[in-house]
Design an enzyme around this catalytic site. Structure first.
Site, PDB file in Angstrom:
ATOM      1  N   SER A  54       1.991  14.840 -25.649  1.00 35.96           N
ATOM      2  CA  SER A  54       1.161  15.501 -26.978  1.00 35.96           C
ATOM      3  C   SER A  54       2.187  14.639 -27.699  1.00 35.96           C
ATOM      4  O   SER A  54       3.190  15.435 -28.141  1.00 35.96           O
ATOM      5  CB  SER A  54       1.208  16.631 -25.728  1.00 35.96           C
ATOM      6  N   VAL A  59       9.837  14.868 -28.837  1.00 37.09           N
ATOM      7  CA  VAL A  59      10.345  13.735 -28.205  1.00 37.09           C
ATOM      8  C   VAL A  59       9.003  12.168 -28.870  1.00 37.09           C
ATOM      9  O   VAL A  59       9.291  11.781 -29.002  1.00 37.09           O
ATOM     10  CB  VAL A  59      10.270  13.723 -26.518  1.00 37.09           C
ATOM     11  N   CYS A  60       8.096  13.167 -28.446  1.00 32.58           N
ATOM     12  CA  CYS A  60       6.242  12.635 -29.323  1.00 32.58           C
ATOM     13  C   CYS A  60       6.511  13.306 -30.244  1.00 32.58           C
ATOM     14  O   CYS A  60       5.481  11.161 -30.658  1.00 32.58           O
ATOM     15  CB  CYS A  60       5.664  13.193 -28.353  1.00 32.58           C
ATOM     16  N   ASP A  61       6.596  13.320 -31.052  1.00 31.15           N
ATOM     17  CA  ASP A  61       6.582  13.493 -32.368  1.00 31.15           C
ATOM     18  C   ASP A  61       7.607  12.260 -33.111  1.00 31.15           C
ATOM     19  O   ASP A  61       7.718  11.382 -34.201  1.00 31.15           O
ATOM     20  CB  ASP A  61       7.323  14.597 -33.154  1.00 31.15           C
TER      21      ASP A  61
END
Length: 166
Positions: A54, A59-61
Protein backbone atom coordinates in the site's frame (compact mmCIF):
# COMPACT_ATOMS: atom_id res chain seq x y z
CA UNK A 1 8.12 -20.76 -3.74
CA UNK A 2 9.56 -17.96 -1.60
CA UNK A 3 8.71 -17.98 2.09
CA UNK A 4 6.92 -14.70 2.82
CA UNK A 5 5.72 -13.27 6.13
CA UNK A 6 3.68 -10.21 7.04
CA UNK A 7 4.51 -8.95 10.54
CA UNK A 8 6.20 -12.32 11.10
CA UNK A 9 3.03 -14.30 10.21
CA UNK A 10 3.42 -16.60 7.18
CA UNK A 11 1.28 -15.71 4.17
CA UNK A 12 0.45 -17.57 0.96
CA UNK A 13 1.26 -16.28 -2.51
CA UNK A 14 -1.60 -17.04 -4.92
CA UNK A 15 0.48 -18.27 -7.85
CA UNK A 16 4.01 -19.34 -8.74
CA UNK A 17 6.64 -16.61 -8.62
CA UNK A 18 8.51 -15.58 -11.75
CA UNK A 19 12.16 -16.53 -11.89
CA UNK A 20 15.21 -14.82 -13.29
CA UNK A 21 15.44 -15.88 -16.94
CA UNK A 22 11.68 -16.22 -17.42
CA UNK A 23 9.87 -14.23 -20.08
CA UNK A 24 7.95 -11.60 -18.13
CA UNK A 25 4.22 -12.29 -18.39
CA UNK A 26 2.22 -9.44 -19.86
CA UNK A 27 -0.30 -7.95 -17.45
CA UNK A 28 -2.87 -5.18 -17.31
CA UNK A 29 -3.13 -2.64 -14.49
CA UNK A 30 -4.86 0.73 -14.13
CA UNK A 31 -3.25 4.15 -14.34
CA UNK A 32 -4.41 6.92 -12.00
CA UNK A 33 -6.81 8.12 -14.73
CA UNK A 34 -8.37 4.60 -14.87
CA UNK A 35 -6.87 3.85 -18.29
CA UNK A 36 -5.50 0.34 -18.82
CA UNK A 37 -1.75 -0.08 -19.02
CA UNK A 38 0.12 -3.27 -19.93
CA UNK A 39 3.72 -4.32 -19.61
CA UNK A 40 3.79 -4.50 -23.42
CA UNK A 41 3.25 -0.71 -23.47
CA UNK A 42 6.89 -0.44 -22.34
CA UNK A 43 8.26 -2.82 -24.99
CA UNK A 44 11.87 -2.15 -25.96
CA UNK A 45 12.73 -0.44 -22.66
CA UNK A 46 14.29 -1.73 -19.49
CA UNK A 47 11.81 -1.84 -16.63
CA UNK A 48 12.25 -1.79 -12.87
CA UNK A 49 8.96 -2.94 -11.33
CA UNK A 50 8.67 -1.95 -7.68
CA UNK A 51 5.82 -3.72 -5.91
CA UNK A 52 4.36 -2.38 -2.65
CA UNK A 53 1.41 -3.53 -0.51
CA UNK A 54 0.00 0.00 0.00
CA UNK A 55 1.63 3.17 -1.25
CA UNK A 56 0.32 5.17 1.70
CA UNK A 57 2.31 3.34 4.40
CA UNK A 58 5.79 4.10 5.72
CA UNK A 59 8.05 1.59 3.97
CA UNK A 60 5.99 1.70 0.75
CA UNK A 61 6.16 5.50 0.74
CA UNK A 62 9.95 5.40 1.18
CA UNK A 63 10.39 2.71 -1.46
CA UNK A 64 8.32 4.60 -4.03
CA UNK A 65 10.10 7.89 -3.33
CA UNK A 66 13.54 6.25 -3.53
CA UNK A 67 12.87 4.61 -6.89
CA UNK A 68 11.28 7.86 -8.17
CA UNK A 69 14.56 9.64 -7.35
CA UNK A 70 16.64 6.86 -8.91
CA UNK A 71 14.49 6.93 -12.08
CA UNK A 72 15.84 10.37 -12.97
CA UNK A 73 19.35 8.87 -13.20
CA UNK A 74 18.47 5.71 -15.14
CA UNK A 75 18.98 5.80 -18.88
CA UNK A 76 16.43 4.09 -21.14
CA UNK A 77 14.62 2.52 -18.18
CA UNK A 78 11.13 2.92 -16.84
CA UNK A 79 10.38 2.70 -13.14
CA UNK A 80 6.95 1.23 -12.47
CA UNK A 81 5.38 1.01 -9.01
CA UNK A 82 2.40 -1.31 -8.56
CA UNK A 83 0.09 -1.65 -5.56
CA UNK A 84 -3.55 -2.61 -5.02
CA UNK A 85 -4.46 0.88 -3.84
CA UNK A 86 -7.31 2.51 -5.71
CA UNK A 87 -6.14 4.69 -8.61
CA UNK A 88 -7.76 7.74 -6.97
CA UNK A 89 -5.73 7.26 -3.79
CA UNK A 90 -2.58 6.73 -5.84
CA UNK A 91 -3.21 9.97 -7.76
CA UNK A 92 -3.61 11.95 -4.51
CA UNK A 93 -0.52 10.37 -2.98
CA UNK A 94 1.62 10.98 -6.09
CA UNK A 95 0.55 14.63 -6.24
CA UNK A 96 1.36 15.16 -2.55
CA UNK A 97 4.69 13.28 -2.84
CA UNK A 98 5.80 14.99 -6.06
CA UNK A 99 6.26 11.73 -7.97
CA UNK A 100 7.35 12.76 -11.46
CA UNK A 101 9.84 10.17 -12.71
CA UNK A 102 8.12 6.87 -11.92
CA UNK A 103 4.81 5.41 -13.09
CA UNK A 104 2.35 4.31 -10.40
CA UNK A 105 -0.31 1.76 -11.30
CA UNK A 106 -3.11 -0.09 -9.52
CA UNK A 107 -3.64 -3.86 -9.58
CA UNK A 108 -6.83 -3.44 -7.55
CA UNK A 109 -9.32 -4.48 -10.22
CA UNK A 110 -8.38 -8.12 -10.74
CA UNK A 111 -4.85 -8.71 -9.40
CA UNK A 112 -3.68 -9.49 -12.95
CA UNK A 113 -0.10 -8.46 -12.19
CA UNK A 114 -0.05 -10.06 -8.74
CA UNK A 115 -1.27 -13.41 -10.01
CA UNK A 116 0.98 -13.53 -13.08
CA UNK A 117 4.09 -12.55 -11.11
CA UNK A 118 3.24 -14.65 -8.07
CA UNK A 119 3.11 -11.61 -5.79
CA UNK A 120 -0.55 -11.59 -4.67
CA UNK A 121 -1.05 -12.46 -1.00
CA UNK A 122 -4.06 -14.76 -0.72
CA UNK A 123 -4.97 -13.94 2.89
CA UNK A 124 -4.90 -10.15 2.47
CA UNK A 125 -5.54 -9.34 -1.20
CA UNK A 126 -2.38 -7.24 -1.12
CA UNK A 127 0.82 -7.58 -3.09
CA UNK A 128 3.99 -8.88 -1.48
CA UNK A 129 6.84 -6.39 -1.48
CA UNK A 130 8.98 -7.38 -4.43
CA UNK A 131 11.22 -6.04 -7.18
CA UNK A 132 11.54 -7.21 -10.77
CA UNK A 133 13.84 -6.02 -13.52
CA UNK A 134 12.73 -6.82 -17.06
CA UNK A 135 15.17 -6.24 -19.92
CA UNK A 136 14.41 -4.70 -23.32
CA UNK A 137 13.64 -8.17 -24.71
CA UNK A 138 11.05 -8.98 -22.05
CA UNK A 139 13.23 -11.32 -19.98
CA UNK A 140 13.24 -11.12 -16.19
CA UNK A 141 16.84 -10.37 -15.24
CA UNK A 142 16.36 -9.78 -11.48
CA UNK A 143 13.81 -10.75 -8.85
CA UNK A 144 13.50 -10.04 -5.16
CA UNK A 145 10.57 -11.23 -3.09
CA UNK A 146 11.24 -9.51 0.25
CA UNK A 147 10.87 -12.28 2.88
CA UNK A 148 9.19 -9.98 5.44
CA UNK A 149 6.67 -7.72 3.69
CA UNK A 150 7.22 -4.89 6.19
CA UNK A 151 10.97 -4.71 5.41
CA UNK A 152 12.75 -2.72 2.70
CA UNK A 153 14.00 -4.31 -0.53
CA UNK A 154 17.67 -4.23 -1.53
CA UNK A 155 17.58 -0.89 -3.35
CA UNK A 156 21.20 -0.96 -4.47
CA UNK A 157 20.96 -4.46 -5.95
CA UNK A 158 17.81 -3.48 -7.87
CA UNK A 159 19.40 -0.32 -9.28
CA UNK A 160 22.53 -2.22 -10.30
CA UNK A 161 20.36 -4.89 -11.94
CA UNK A 162 18.47 -2.39 -14.07
CA UNK A 163 21.75 -0.68 -15.09
CA UNK A 164 23.21 -4.06 -16.08
CA UNK A 165 20.10 -5.24 -17.96
CA UNK A 166 20.32 -5.46 -21.75
Amino acid sequence: MPSITFKETPVTLMDSPVQTGDTAPDFTVLATDLSEVSLSDFKGKKKLISVVPSIDTGVCDQQTRRFNEEAAQLEDAEVITISVDLPFAQRRWCAAAGIENAHVFSDHRDLDFGKKFGAAIKEMRLLARSIFVVDRNGKVSYTEYVPEVTNHPDYDAAIEAVKAAE
